[in-house]
Design a protein around this motif. Structure first.
Motif: not given
Length: 517
Positions: A50, A90, A94, A178, A287, A339
């Motif tokens: 991430d 992201c 995805r 997240t 992240h 990502d």
């Protein structure tokens, strides 16, 4: 005479039985040999980092931080220098990877709120569908961020459906959105883990609910302060995006997150070792909030962001070691990628900027996460498949994560609707250096790459995203770059090559105007 007849009859019958037995044995041996010679379908593990940039991994030239476990995949497999996520953030990346359909074709596929409903239509096939059709066990562990439940959002206190199960994942253990968004709980197979029914969860992204402290109102309670935004409900000493109340027994501890999801990934591998499997292991690192375990905190010399890279590398090593211990390494395809591109300060004061120490997260690329420049979507990608992919190979084939769906469908000989996904199996396994004819990048605007030339369509917006200090790539003038000679996108050649500009502009419009697929 009758006795002789009986004797000869018995002899003939005995010979017939022996011959029949020999024939049966021969057929059984042939059948066994045929079964033994038929190769077992390869397992597939997709490790999805991430916010990891092109320059964040030592296999891609990073010198301030070392990633030996990730590098091992490069050494035992193939490193891609021109691989892309479809989007610079992201959720749409995805969405595109799993559906094989560009996210910009569908409204509501921007960065999802933590309480958003499932944004993938359950009538659509997914990457998991490909493997289910080939009789694989399918699992997703880690960050989801594609919404859950009905359109109005999930009821966190019951069965949360639709979700991964309706998209053909047999097993799921999720970070719903997240780490910086509420609710800060794990979901396992459609239910919140360790939820106390007497302490129900409520979530709001519109207004404050309950009386729990927030980062804005109670900064003295924080162990990590926000740099911009991220000042709502405090969980584990960190304020988040969104408001949450309840679910106290179910809330995660950020420092343990990597351990928890890696354990679940390893458990899935162990429980499915005797059958073909597909595991989508979607890590939270690197992240924000970056709160690595004490084993890694302070070890990189680059602050929490560098420490989170070390933790990510450990997660990769744990998965690879488990495959080795289970005797699965030789028949498992491992893909490691990210990502979207990198961001340094993405909402918390974690010294990521101050402690870069010469490290360049985007490597030679311009921009970063959120950006229309190449660092937004050109990401590290490594693929290992012993016996099929040459060790230590490097390829500049232009590839996109959106093509995983059609490529694995080809490998496993199953039929699914491909949408924008293309069969790049030969490029992904190193049989050819020829990748996509053209590739589309998505941020707040669109760009297209063909034959080493890149066009970014005109758009309005800030030239720099001030909060994260990343160039947006937005201008009201068309941009054209020769990536073969100018990887850093420094010189706009639109005025010098109007014919190339028109060619790419026309192609992009044709793709945009295709009938909705």
């Amino acid at each position: 005479m009758k006795q002789n007849f009986k004797f000869y009859s018995c002899c003939a019958l005995l010979v017939a039985v022996i011959l029949a037995g020999c024939g049966k044995t021969q057929k059984t041996e042939e059948s066994t040999t045929e079964t033994a010679s038929k190769p077992k379908q390869p397992n597939v593990v997709l490790i999805y980092a991430d916010d990891l940039g092109y320059g964040d991994v030592s296999a891609y030239g990073a010198t301030k931080v070392s990633t030996p476990n990730i590098d091992k995949i490069a050494n035992n497999g193939m490193r891609f220098t021109n691989a892309h996520a479809t989007s610079a953030t992201c959720t749409p990346s995805r969405y595109s990877m799993l559906t094989g359909r560009y996210a910009w074709r569908k409204r509501g596929t921007g960065v999802a709120r933590g309480n958003a409903g499932l944004i993938i239509d359950t009538a659509r096939t997914t990457l998991a569908t490909v493997f289910k059709k080939a009789d694989y066990a399918t699992g997703v562990v880690g960050k989801w961020h594609l919404g859950l439940g009905p359109q109005e959002g999930p009821d966190w206190n019951g069965e949360i459906t639709p979700g991964p199960k309706q998209l053909d994942f047999d097993y799921s253990f999720l970070i719903p959105a997240t780490g910086d968004r509420v609710p800060c709980v794990y979901l396992e197979n459609d239910r919140v883990v360790d939820l106390d029914p007497a302490d129900p969860i409520q979530v709001s992204y519109k207004e404050k609910i309950g009386d729990e402290p927030t980062g804005k109102e109670n900064p003295e309670l924080l162990k990590m302060k926000p740099s911009h935004g991220h000042d709502m409900t405090i969980v584990n000493g960190i304020s988040r995006i969104g408001y949450m109340t309840g679910g106290k027994a179910a809330r995660w501890v950020d420092e343990d997150m990597a351990d928890v999801i890696t354990h679940k990934a390893k458990k899935f591998l162990t429980e499915n070792k005797d059958n073909p499997f597909f595991l989508f292991f979607s890590t939270h690192d690197i992240h924000v909030p970056r709160v690595p375990h004490s084993r890694f905190a302070g070890k990189s010399g680059m602050g929490p962001r560098g420490d989170a890279i070390l933790q990510l590398d450990w997660c990769v090593g744990e998965v690879m070691n488990t495959l080795e211990e289970l005797g699965l390494s030789e028949n498992t395809i491992v893909i490691f990628t990210s990502d979207n591109g990198p961001v340094v300060d993405d909402g918390y004061e974690d010294e990521a900027v101050e402690k870069l120490n010469g490290h360049t997260p985007a490597g030679p690329l311009r921009g970063g996460k959120y950006s229309a420049f190449d660092a937004g979507t050109r990401i590290p990608m490594l693929i290992q498949w012993p016996g099929t992919i040459q060790k230590g190979k490097v390829t500049d084939a232009m590839t996109s994560q959106i093509d995983f769906k059609a490529s694995f469908a080809s490998l496993l000989k199953v039929e699914v609707d491909a949408y924008d996904s293309e069969n790049l199996l030969d490029a992904l396994t190193g049989k050819t250096a020829t990748g996509r004819e053209y590739l589309i990048e998505h941020s707040g605007t669109l760009g297209i790459i063909k034959d080493g030339w890149k066009y970014i369509e005109p758009s309005k917006g800030p030239k720099v995203f001030a909060y994260v200090d990343i160039e947006s790539g937005y201008t009201e003038e068309p941009q054209l770059y020769n990536l073969n000679e100018d990887m850093g996108e420094e010189k706009n050649l639109a005025a010098e090559h109007p014919e190339k500009l028109e060619e790419l502009k026309t192609l992009l419009e044709e793709v945009k105007n295709q009938q909705d697929i």
